[in-house]
Design a protein around this motif. Structure first.
Motif, mmCIF file in Angstrom:
data_model
loop_
_atom_site.group_PDB
_atom_site.id
_atom_site.type_symbol
_atom_site.label_atom_id
_atom_site.label_comp_id
_atom_site.label_asym_id
_atom_site.label_seq_id
_atom_site.Cartn_x
_atom_site.Cartn_y
_atom_site.Cartn_z
ATOM 1 N N GLN A 287 -7.128 -25.357 -40.929
ATOM 2 C CA GLN A 287 -7.144 -23.940 -40.566
ATOM 3 C C GLN A 287 -6.305 -23.150 -41.575
ATOM 4 N N ASP A 288 -6.694 -21.915 -41.866
ATOM 5 C CA ASP A 288 -5.963 -21.022 -42.767
ATOM 6 C C ASP A 288 -6.022 -21.433 -44.237
ATOM 7 N N SER A 289 -6.661 -22.576 -44.539
ATOM 8 C CA SER A 289 -6.806 -22.929 -45.948
ATOM 9 C C SER A 289 -8.040 -22.203 -46.503
ATOM 10 N N GLU A 290 -8.169 -22.210 -47.817
ATOM 11 C CA GLU A 290 -9.320 -21.562 -48.440
ATOM 12 C C GLU A 290 -10.610 -22.233 -47.964
ATOM 13 N N VAL A 291 -10.557 -23.563 -47.893
ATOM 14 C CA VAL A 291 -11.721 -24.319 -47.438
ATOM 15 C C VAL A 291 -12.020 -23.997 -45.970
ATOM 16 N N GLY A 292 -10.942 -23.854 -45.186
ATOM 17 C CA GLY A 292 -11.100 -23.517 -43.774
ATOM 18 C C GLY A 292 -11.826 -22.193 -43.599
ATOM 19 N N VAL A 293 -11.422 -21.190 -44.389
ATOM 20 C CA VAL A 293 -12.056 -19.872 -44.298
ATOM 21 C C VAL A 293 -13.534 -19.958 -44.665
ATOM 22 N N SER A 294 -13.834 -20.673 -45.758
ATOM 23 C CA SER A 294 -15.240 -20.698 -46.154
ATOM 24 C C SER A 294 -16.070 -21.531 -45.182
ATOM 25 N N ALA A 295 -15.449 -22.536 -44.545
ATOM 26 C CA ALA A 295 -16.171 -23.312 -43.538
ATOM 27 C C ALA A 295 -16.494 -22.450 -42.315
ATOM 28 N N LEU A 296 -15.534 -21.603 -41.908
ATOM 29 C CA LEU A 296 -15.790 -20.722 -40.758
ATOM 30 C C LEU A 296 -16.866 -19.682 -41.081
ATOM 31 N N LEU A 297 -16.810 -19.151 -42.308
ATOM 32 C CA LEU A 297 -17.854 -18.212 -42.731
ATOM 33 C C LEU A 297 -19.221 -18.881 -42.671
ATOM 34 N N MET B 129 -19.407 -13.080 -34.670
ATOM 35 C CA MET B 129 -18.930 -14.297 -34.031
ATOM 36 C C MET B 129 -17.427 -14.129 -33.844
ATOM 37 N N VAL B 130 -16.975 -14.226 -32.598
ATOM 38 C CA VAL B 130 -15.559 -14.039 -32.289
ATOM 39 C C VAL B 130 -14.926 -15.377 -31.951
ATOM 40 N N LEU B 131 -13.866 -15.730 -32.659
ATOM 41 C CA LEU B 131 -13.151 -16.974 -32.410
ATOM 42 C C LEU B 131 -11.751 -16.651 -31.913
ATOM 43 N N GLN B 132 -11.489 -16.978 -30.645
ATOM 44 C CA GLN B 132 -10.121 -16.878 -30.135
ATOM 45 C C GLN B 132 -9.281 -17.898 -30.895
ATOM 46 N N PRO B 133 -7.940 -17.721 -30.929
ATOM 47 C CA PRO B 133 -7.118 -18.644 -31.732
ATOM 48 C C PRO B 133 -7.389 -20.122 -31.431
ATOM 49 N N GLU B 134 -7.508 -20.475 -30.127
ATOM 50 C CA GLU B 134 -7.719 -21.882 -29.802
ATOM 51 C C GLU B 134 -9.128 -22.333 -30.199
ATOM 52 N N THR B 135 -10.090 -21.408 -30.141
ATOM 53 C CA THR B 135 -11.457 -21.735 -30.548
ATOM 54 C C THR B 135 -11.525 -21.952 -32.054
ATOM 55 N N GLU B 136 -10.772 -21.134 -32.789
ATOM 56 C CA GLU B 136 -10.751 -21.281 -34.245
ATOM 57 C C GLU B 136 -10.165 -22.642 -34.621
ATOM 58 N N ALA B 137 -9.088 -23.011 -33.939
ATOM 59 C CA ALA B 137 -8.480 -24.316 -34.224
ATOM 60 C C ALA B 137 -9.471 -25.439 -33.921
ATOM 61 N N ALA B 138 -10.187 -25.303 -32.782
ATOM 62 C CA ALA B 138 -11.159 -26.333 -32.411
ATOM 63 C C ALA B 138 -12.299 -26.395 -33.422
#
Lengths: 196, 167
Positions: free
Chosen positions: A97-107, A79-88
């Motif tokens: 974004q960039d928090s520990e919770v953010g990383v595990s949510a994206l995973l 799954m590829v997230l461009q920077p703006e997609t990751e923020a969305a």
């Protein structure tokens, strides 16, 4: 290389993705407590180098969730997230974004979507496929994709699925790449009764 | 991916971006202001792939191909210096050594260079980070960028290939 697969075959793969999308939507809705819809309007088969180019500028630092798949055939789901997609995505999931919770949510997002696509493929093909724990990498797009696609895969055809997640009027569109091992693309198509 | 280019023109910049496990091989001849760049994907070719006409794609065939292309610009093998970039291991799940294509690529290119008696002046390889490389034959300028960082610039202007600036 795109011409190797007929419209009917790509339609079938998009259908697999759409079935997966609805499973994913249900899972994401229960995870977030908000109604989430997921659609996959495009499915494409591309040569590896074309897929990397299609995904965007090669030097952009993107976030990629990689899910190795084992079973009757080996594959990788990305799954590829461009920077703006990751923020969305982080806004949709209500995490920083960039928090520990953010990383595990994206995973978890990658896991749910990836596992849903795989689940649909398993249902339709009767292949045994299991996702293994996901890994997240934040690096140059071309470096990440080329390296992932070259690991023991050596299949130069990649399936690209573009999905869209919507919550209310907010949308985010991660790109999925399904990379089967050599020979297994034809096996999948055969099982979908779409012999190449 | 799997391509090579050479240049002796002052305005040309040879570029390969987003190297992960792939290796960017730069050959420089500062005496003639020529440069070559190849994007190596795999450590070993097979009889099957050798007929495919992409010698730069494989570490065991790239060096003669790039040296040959430089030769057509008038550069002799003995005048060449090499720079290696890339060969990273991007994913932690790649634990089996046979799946670590990055380090296999670096080792294989280094072996081929040793065989051709071409010295490696700079090697920015390994680790787990993506890299880009840009080369200008004139002045032997090389800019190497790692993901999320500024360019590191190297030059042969002082006689030896050395880092001259970053930014």
């Amino acid at each position: 290389m795109t011409a190797t697969y007929s419209d009917a075959q790509l339609d079938a793969l998009r259908e697999v993705a759409n079935i997966g999308s609805s499973t994913a939507a249900t899972a994401l809705s229960s995870m977030t407590g908000i109604s989430v819809t997921v659609s996959t309007p495009h499915a494409r088969a591309m040569a590896l180098a074309d897929a990397i180019e299609y995904a965007g500028p090669g030097e952009t630092v993107v976030t990629t969730i990689l899910i190795p798949v084992v079973g009757d055939l080996d594959a990788i789901v990305l799954m590829v997230l461009q920077p703006e997609t990751e923020a969305a995505a982080c806004r949709l999931l209500g995490v920083e974004q960039d928090s520990e919770v953010g990383v595990s949510a994206l995973l978890e997002l990658g896991n749910i979507l990836g596992a849903s696509y795989l689940g649909a493929l398993v249902t339709l093909t009767a292949l045994r496929l299991e996702p293994t724990p996901p890994e997240m990498v934040r690096d140059m797009l071309a470096a990440t994709l080329a390296s992932a696609l070259l690991i023991d895969v050596r299949e130069e055809i990649v399936f690209v699925l573009e999905s869209t997640l919507s919550i209310a009027s907010h949308q985010c569109s991660p790109m999925f790449l399904f990379v089967p091992t050599r020979g297994s693309v034809d096996d999948i198509l055969k099982r979908l009764h779409l012999t190449a | 991916m799997g391509e090579l280019a050479v240049s002796g023109a002052a305005k040309d910049v040879l570029t390969t971006i987003g190297l992960g496990s792939c290796v960017g091989l730069v050959l420089l001849d500062s005496s003639r202001s020529t440069a070559g760049l190849a994007h190596v994907v795999y450590p070993h070719s097979t009889p099957d792939t050798r007929s495919g006409g992409q010698p730069a794609k494989y570490a065991d065939t790239v060096v003669p191909a790039l040296v040959g292309a430089m030769g057509r610009l008038g550069s002799l093998r003995g005048a060449l210096e090499a720079v290696l970039v890339g060969g990273a291991r991007m994913f932690a799940f790649v634990r089996a050594p046979e799946l670590d294509i990055g380090s296999a690529n670096v080792d294989a290119v280094a072996r081929a260079l040793a065989q051709a008696e071409i010295p490696i002046r700079i090697s920015l390889t390994g680790g787990s980070i993506g890299r880009s490389v840009r080369v200008r034959a004139a002045g032997g300028l090389i800019a190497i960028r790692e993901a999320g960082t500024a360019n590191r610039v190297y030059s042969t202007a002082g006689g030896l290939l050395e880092e001259v600036a970053s930014g």
